[in-house]
Motif scaffolding. Structure first.
Motif, short mmCIF file in Angstrom:
data_model
loop_
_atom_site.label_atom_id
_atom_site.label_comp_id
_atom_site.label_asym_id
_atom_site.label_seq_id
_atom_site.Cartn_x
_atom_site.Cartn_y
_atom_site.Cartn_z
N GLU A 216 -3.85 -1.52 -9.13
CA GLU A 216 -3.27 -1.20 -10.44
C GLU A 216 -2.46 0.08 -10.43
OE1 GLU A 216 -6.42 -1.14 -13.24
OE2 GLU A 216 -7.11 -3.18 -12.80
N PHE A 217 -2.82 1.03 -9.56
CA PHE A 217 -2.21 2.36 -9.61
C PHE A 217 -1.25 2.57 -8.44
CE2 PHE A 217 -6.56 2.88 -11.40
CZ PHE A 217 -6.17 2.95 -12.73
N PRO A 218 -0.12 3.21 -8.68
CA PRO A 218 0.82 3.51 -7.59
C PRO A 218 0.19 4.33 -6.48
CG PRO A 218 1.87 3.87 -9.73
CD PRO A 218 0.41 3.63 -10.00
N SER A 219 -0.73 5.22 -6.83
CA SER A 219 -1.37 6.05 -5.80
C SER A 219 -2.18 5.18 -4.82
CB SER A 219 -2.29 7.08 -6.46
OG SER A 219 -3.29 6.45 -7.25
N SER A 220 -2.78 4.11 -5.32
CA SER A 220 -3.53 3.20 -4.44
C SER A 220 -2.60 2.48 -3.50
CB SER A 220 -4.32 2.20 -5.28
OG SER A 220 -5.24 2.85 -6.13
N ARG A 221 -1.46 2.03 -4.04
CA ARG A 221 -0.49 1.32 -3.19
C ARG A 221 0.09 2.26 -2.13
NH1 ARG A 221 0.44 -1.36 -8.21
NH2 ARG A 221 2.00 0.15 -8.86
N ARG A 222 0.31 3.52 -2.51
CA ARG A 222 0.82 4.48 -1.52
C ARG A 222 -0.21 4.73 -0.43
NH1 ARG A 222 3.00 7.11 -6.17
NH2 ARG A 222 1.20 8.51 -6.25
N GLU A 223 -1.48 4.81 -0.81
CA GLU A 223 -2.52 5.01 0.20
C GLU A 223 -2.59 3.83 1.16
OE1 GLU A 223 -7.38 5.68 0.53
OE2 GLU A 223 -6.34 6.03 -1.37
N MET A 224 -2.43 2.61 0.62
CA MET A 224 -2.46 1.44 1.48
C MET A 224 -1.22 1.37 2.36
SD MET A 224 -5.31 0.01 1.25
CE MET A 224 -4.76 -1.22 2.43
N GLN A 225 -0.07 1.80 1.83
CA GLN A 225 1.14 1.83 2.64
C GLN A 225 0.98 2.81 3.79
OE1 GLN A 225 4.03 2.73 -0.35
NE2 GLN A 225 4.59 0.59 -0.69
N ASP A 226 0.43 3.99 3.51
CA ASP A 226 0.21 4.96 4.58
C ASP A 226 -0.75 4.40 5.63
OD1 ASP A 226 1.85 6.70 3.26
OD2 ASP A 226 0.21 7.83 2.31
N PHE A 227 -1.79 3.72 5.16
CA PHE A 227 -2.74 3.11 6.09
C PHE A 227 -2.05 2.07 6.97
CE2 PHE A 227 -5.36 -0.69 6.83
CZ PHE A 227 -6.36 -0.15 7.63
N LEU A 228 -1.22 1.24 6.35
CA LEU A 228 -0.55 0.17 7.09
C LEU A 228 0.44 0.74 8.10
CD1 LEU A 228 -0.20 -2.87 7.42
CD2 LEU A 228 1.51 -2.82 5.61
N TYR A 229 1.20 1.75 7.69
CA TYR A 229 2.17 2.35 8.60
C TYR A 229 1.49 3.05 9.77
CZ TYR A 229 5.47 1.50 4.82
OH TYR A 229 6.22 0.90 3.83
N SER A 230 0.31 3.62 9.51
CA SER A 230 -0.40 4.30 10.59
C SER A 230 -0.94 3.34 11.63
CB SER A 230 -1.57 5.12 10.00
OG SER A 230 -2.60 4.26 9.52
#
Length: 231
Positions: A216-230
């Motif tokens: 629901e929150f942009p901050s959660s999506r950003r955290e998942m994007q960082d996880f995926l890119y790592s």
């Protein structure tokens, strides 16, 4: 002497037949409300340390005597004894369900699942991927069953553990199915925990970013994007 000789031959034949018999049945017992319990099958203790979910494989098909000892804080342990029938090639799923208006529990059979699920076609060799992923995946029946168990739980921690356990047990999951499991969890931090845990089990990893829609929150999506890119 001759009678003894034939008796020994007969005993050896029966022993070899038993040793070579197939043990291709399984049982899964779990508590609906999260009670801890010990499980014994045919007098053999399976888990000396009480757990909420116990799976036992490599069992002979047929009748088995099951004893469950439920530990309830502040009360005497509840003992449940039942005779169950295990079918060859299937896992019988039992749930400890509460009796209405009481603390007593019943051992209730809810379904049977085939042990040998059809394997997916082997993917093209890729050194960047784990070759063990996607040999088996959660099918529609597995997903519906997991969703049902999650809906019956009132707490996100239990829903998270159920989802993680079922994914680990199956060995693989598709992105769209993971999305459905994520939507059954209310809090973002638990959704993030499940998504990160399930990533290594996702068979169609190039599509993994689709699960971002479950947050629901942009901050959660950003955290998942960082996880995926790592990764």
């Amino acid at each position: 002497m001759k009678r003894l000789y034939f008796s020994l031959i007969a005993f050896l034949f029966v022993s070899l037949a038993w040793a070579g018999s197939r043990h291709d049945a399984a049982i899964l017992v779990e508590s609906q409300r999260g009670e801890l319990f010990q499980l014994a099958i045919g007098g053999r203790m399976i888990n000396p340390v009480a757990q909420r979910r116990v799976a036992v494989g490599d069992l002979p098909a047929g009748r088995h005597l099951v004893d469950v000892r439920v530990l309830v804080p502040g009360f005497r342990p509840q003992r449940i004894r039942a005779e169950v029938i295990l079918r060859d090639g299937y896992e019988a799923v039992f749930v400890l369900t509460p009796v209405r208006y009481g603390r007593r529990l019943l051992l209730q059979k809810v379904e049977e699942l085939p042990l040998h699920r059809p394997a997916l076609p082997a993917p093209a060799p890729d050194p960047a991927t784990n070759p063990d992923i996607c040999r088996y995946i959660m099918n529609e029946e597995d997903i519906n069953r997991t969703l049902r168990f999650m809906k019956e739980e009132g707490f996100d921690d239990r829903r998270l553990e159920i989802a993680k356990g079922e994914i680990r047990l199956a060995g693989g999951i598709l992105t769209d199915d993971l999305y459905l499991l994520l939507k059954e969890i209310r809090f973002e931090d638990r959704r993030i925990a499940l998504a990160k845990y399930a990533y290594t089990y996702v068979c169609d990893q190039p599509k993994f970013s689709r699960v971002f829609d479950a947050f629901e929150f942009p901050s959660s999506r950003r955290e998942m994007q960082d996880f995926l890119y790592s990764r």
